[in-house]
Design a protein around this motif. Sequence first.
Motif, short mmCIF file in Angstrom:
data_model
loop_
_atom_site.label_atom_id
_atom_site.label_comp_id
_atom_site.label_asym_id
_atom_site.label_seq_id
_atom_site.Cartn_x
_atom_site.Cartn_y
_atom_site.Cartn_z
N PRO A 22 -4.63 8.18 -11.01
CA PRO A 22 -4.40 6.95 -10.24
C PRO A 22 -5.67 6.10 -10.19
O PRO A 22 -6.78 6.60 -10.35
CB PRO A 22 -4.04 7.48 -8.85
CG PRO A 22 -4.68 8.82 -8.77
CD PRO A 22 -4.66 9.37 -10.17
N ASP A 26 -5.68 3.18 -5.13
CA ASP A 26 -4.57 4.05 -4.72
C ASP A 26 -5.09 5.34 -4.11
O ASP A 26 -4.54 5.84 -3.12
CB ASP A 26 -3.67 4.38 -5.91
CG ASP A 26 -2.81 3.22 -6.33
OD1 ASP A 26 -2.66 2.27 -5.53
OD2 ASP A 26 -2.28 3.26 -7.45
N VAL A 27 -6.14 5.89 -4.69
CA VAL A 27 -6.73 7.12 -4.15
C VAL A 27 -7.22 6.89 -2.73
O VAL A 27 -6.97 7.70 -1.83
CB VAL A 27 -7.87 7.62 -5.06
CG1 VAL A 27 -8.60 8.79 -4.42
CG2 VAL A 27 -7.35 8.00 -6.44
N GLN A 28 -7.91 5.78 -2.51
CA GLN A 28 -8.42 5.48 -1.17
C GLN A 28 -7.28 5.29 -0.18
O GLN A 28 -7.32 5.81 0.94
CB GLN A 28 -9.29 4.24 -1.21
CG GLN A 28 -10.62 4.45 -1.90
CD GLN A 28 -11.42 3.18 -2.00
OE1 GLN A 28 -10.86 2.10 -2.17
NE2 GLN A 28 -12.73 3.32 -1.89
N ARG A 29 -6.26 4.53 -0.59
CA ARG A 29 -5.13 4.25 0.31
C ARG A 29 -4.40 5.54 0.68
O ARG A 29 -4.11 5.78 1.86
CB ARG A 29 -4.17 3.28 -0.38
CG ARG A 29 -2.97 2.88 0.46
CD ARG A 29 -2.10 1.87 -0.27
NE ARG A 29 -1.65 2.34 -1.58
CZ ARG A 29 -0.57 3.12 -1.77
NH1 ARG A 29 0.14 3.51 -0.74
NH2 ARG A 29 -0.23 3.50 -2.99
N LEU A 30 -4.14 6.37 -0.31
CA LEU A 30 -3.42 7.61 -0.04
C LEU A 30 -4.26 8.60 0.77
O LEU A 30 -3.73 9.35 1.60
CB LEU A 30 -2.96 8.25 -1.36
CG LEU A 30 -1.89 7.45 -2.11
CD1 LEU A 30 -1.63 8.05 -3.47
CD2 LEU A 30 -0.62 7.36 -1.31
N THR A 31 -5.57 8.59 0.55
CA THR A 31 -6.45 9.45 1.34
C THR A 31 -6.42 9.05 2.81
O THR A 31 -6.36 9.91 3.70
CB THR A 31 -7.89 9.39 0.80
OG1 THR A 31 -7.88 9.81 -0.57
CG2 THR A 31 -8.81 10.27 1.60
N ILE A 33 -3.94 7.51 4.32
CA ILE A 33 -2.61 7.88 4.84
C ILE A 33 -2.58 9.37 5.20
O ILE A 33 -2.09 9.75 6.26
CB ILE A 33 -1.52 7.53 3.82
CG1 ILE A 33 -1.36 6.02 3.73
CG2 ILE A 33 -0.19 8.18 4.19
CD1 ILE A 33 -0.46 5.55 2.60
N VAL A 34 -3.11 10.21 4.33
CA VAL A 34 -3.11 11.66 4.59
C VAL A 34 -3.98 11.98 5.80
O VAL A 34 -3.61 12.80 6.64
CB VAL A 34 -3.59 12.43 3.34
CG1 VAL A 34 -3.87 13.88 3.67
CG2 VAL A 34 -2.56 12.34 2.23
N SER A 38 -2.60 13.59 9.20
CA SER A 38 -3.16 14.87 9.66
C SER A 38 -3.62 14.79 11.10
O SER A 38 -3.39 15.72 11.89
CB SER A 38 -4.34 15.27 8.76
OG SER A 38 -3.91 15.48 7.44
#
Length: 64
Positions: A22, A26-31, A33-34, A38
């Motif tokens: 990715p 996208d990596v930053q956005r999904l990180t 979100i996770v 959490s």
Amino acid sequence: MTKVVNYISEAFHELKTNVTWPIWADVQRLTIIVAVFSIVFALLTWGVDELFVKALEGFFNILK
């Protein structure tokens, strides 16, 4: 030992050539979100735990 080195070399080659990685945004956005999920899940778990503690304390106080 040669088999292990060959396996690792082929695995890295596979990761470089056949995996679609990715983009950084996208990596930053999904990180994020996770991380948020959490934290929310941890707070919900803590809240339910506190609720059960209060319920059990009340139950055992009734039995005294």
